[in-house]
Motif scaffolding. Structure first.
Motif, PDB file in Angstrom:
ATOM      1  N   HIS A  89       0.823  -1.215   0.000  1.00 42.63           N
ATOM      2  CA  HIS A  89       0.000   0.000   0.000  1.00 42.63           C
ATOM      3  C   HIS A  89       0.856   1.263   0.000  1.00 42.63           C
ATOM      4  O   HIS A  89       0.598   2.210   0.729  1.00 42.63           O
ATOM      5  N   GLU A  90       1.885   1.287  -0.823  1.00 39.20           N
ATOM      6  CA  GLU A  90       2.802   2.428  -0.852  1.00 39.20           C
ATOM      7  C   GLU A  90       2.094   3.715  -1.257  1.00 39.20           C
ATOM      8  O   GLU A  90       2.261   4.762  -0.615  1.00 39.20           O
ATOM      9  N   GLU A  91       1.316   3.673  -2.333  1.00 37.32           N
ATOM     10  CA  GLU A  91       0.659   4.879  -2.826  1.00 37.32           C
ATOM     11  C   GLU A  91      -0.341   5.419  -1.810  1.00 37.32           C
ATOM     12  O   GLU A  91      -0.505   6.626  -1.665  1.00 37.32           O
ATOM     13  N   GLU A  92      -1.025   4.510  -1.107  1.00 37.53           N
ATOM     14  CA  GLU A  92      -2.003   4.940  -0.103  1.00 37.53           C
ATOM     15  C   GLU A  92      -1.321   5.679   1.050  1.00 37.53           C
ATOM     16  O   GLU A  92      -1.855   6.668   1.568  1.00 37.53           O
ATOM     17  N   ILE A  93      -0.135   5.207   1.442  1.00 38.55           N
ATOM     18  CA  ILE A  93       0.594   5.889   2.513  1.00 38.55           C
ATOM     19  C   ILE A  93       1.037   7.275   2.061  1.00 38.55           C
ATOM     20  O   ILE A  93       0.928   8.261   2.797  1.00 38.55           O
ATOM     21  N   LEU A  94       1.539   7.373   0.839  1.00 35.68           N
ATOM     22  CA  LEU A  94       1.951   8.674   0.312  1.00 35.68           C
ATOM     23  C   LEU A  94       0.762   9.635   0.255  1.00 35.68           C
ATOM     24  O   LEU A  94       0.880  10.813   0.589  1.00 35.68           O
TER      25      LEU A  94
END
Length: 325
Positions: A89-94
């Motif tokens: 979930h990299e994009e969600e964290i960003l």
């Protein structure tokens, strides 16, 4: 063996991101198949799989970006981000770190720390009435307060009203010292605390004198119509069904209402219907009302708080099952 080295601008940046005791590095190594070595101005990531090395590098750079935006990187936040990266979930964290609420003229901001908190803020923005339901420490009240202050700064409302039911939790109000105002202050203290985190005390005092900010027991809402207001009902699990209906029908034009609480922690007598639990059940089918259920993963206090909540829930569930048997 694949290696990648990241360089920090200064020792302060390194310490604020990685911590002083190396706890985050240990968690990174436990999560990914990598070895992490850190010094004051650099961190080296090495591992057999290039994807693991690159993902850890992206994780560290994500934290660097968050820090550059003024986000307070506490251990819970870094643990949560690490888990999200591991789950893809990299994009969600960003996106989470980009979501900021401005709560002062000097651009001081409040940022959601979990995906559940982000959904909660989305519901508040989208709906005029929103319920935030979940255990202690999930930011229900604090984020609602941030949204209220933000709305006031943007002139989207003319005033903020903060209220709680003054339930007698083991100590009758009649035996407490002082007048009625003084008696209920302990119940309202958490609301003042959240407010003082976001606004200058002199500004709060001035707004309270002019009625722009009002903090009062729930009983003071009876008979009023609240227009152009951002209204927060906190600890709503301690409202009766009658009190909840009374409160909900106070809403006037151009107002926003946020109701927070944990139905599992009610202090009401056994024969009383919990107003929060009933409202969530009865109003859940109304499209224009938002309901966000936060859980243990959204707890942003000390990690032991999350473990305590889980332990108590498990113990009570076990006792309930034994009683049924």
């Amino acid at each position: 063996m694949n290696e990648l080295t990241l360089h920090f601008d200064n020792a302060s940046e390194s310490t604020s991101i990685l911590g002083r005791k190396g706890d985050l590095l240990k968690r990174i190594q436990a999560t990914f198949s990598v070895r992490v070595t850190a010094r004051d101005l650099w961190v080296k990531i090495s591992g057999e799989e290039v994807e693991d090395v690159q993902r850890v590098a992206r994780f560290v750079n994500c934290l660097r970006q968050a820090r550059s935006q003024g986000i307070d990187l506490r251990m819970h936040g870094t643990r949560y981000a690490l888990k999200a990266f591991a789950e893809g979930h990299e994009e969600e964290i960003l996106a989470l770190y980009r979501e900021q609420i401005i709560v002062s003229p000097s651009k001081h901001t409040v940022t959601p720390r979990t995906f559940g908190q982000s959904r909660y803020l989305h519901q508040i923005r989208k709906h005029d009435i929103c319920f935030g339901v979940g255990p202690a420490g999930t930011g229900k009240t604090y984020l609602a307060m941030a949204m209220a202050v933000s709305h006031l700064l943007q002139d989207r409302v003319n005033r903020i009203l903060l209220t709680r039911p003054a339930v007698e939790a083991g100590e009758a109000l009649g035996f407490l010292p002082g007048n009625l105002h003084e008696k209920v202050q302990p119940y309202l203290r958490p609301l003042y605390d959240a407010l003082h985190d976001m606004m200058d005390p002199a500004v709060i005092e001035r707004h309270m004198e002019t009625g722009v900010i009002e903090v009062a027991p729930l009983a003071y809402m009876r008979g009023r119509t609240l227009n152009n207001s951002f209204i927060i009902l906190d600890e709503a699990q301690n409202t009766t069904a009658e009190q909840m209906l009374m409160f909900l029908t106070r809403m006037g034009f151009n107002s926003k209402v946020v109701i927070t609480g944990d139905p599992t922690q009610t202090d009401l007598p056994g024969h009383k219907v919990c107003g929060l639990r009933e409202a969530v059940s009865v109003l859940g089918g109304i499209h224009d009302i938002g309901i966000t259920e936060l859980d243990d993963s959204d707890v942003v206090r000390h990690e032991l708080v999350q473990k305590i909540i889980q332990a108590y829930r498990a113990g009570r569930s076990e006792n309930k099952n034994q009683g049924a048997a």
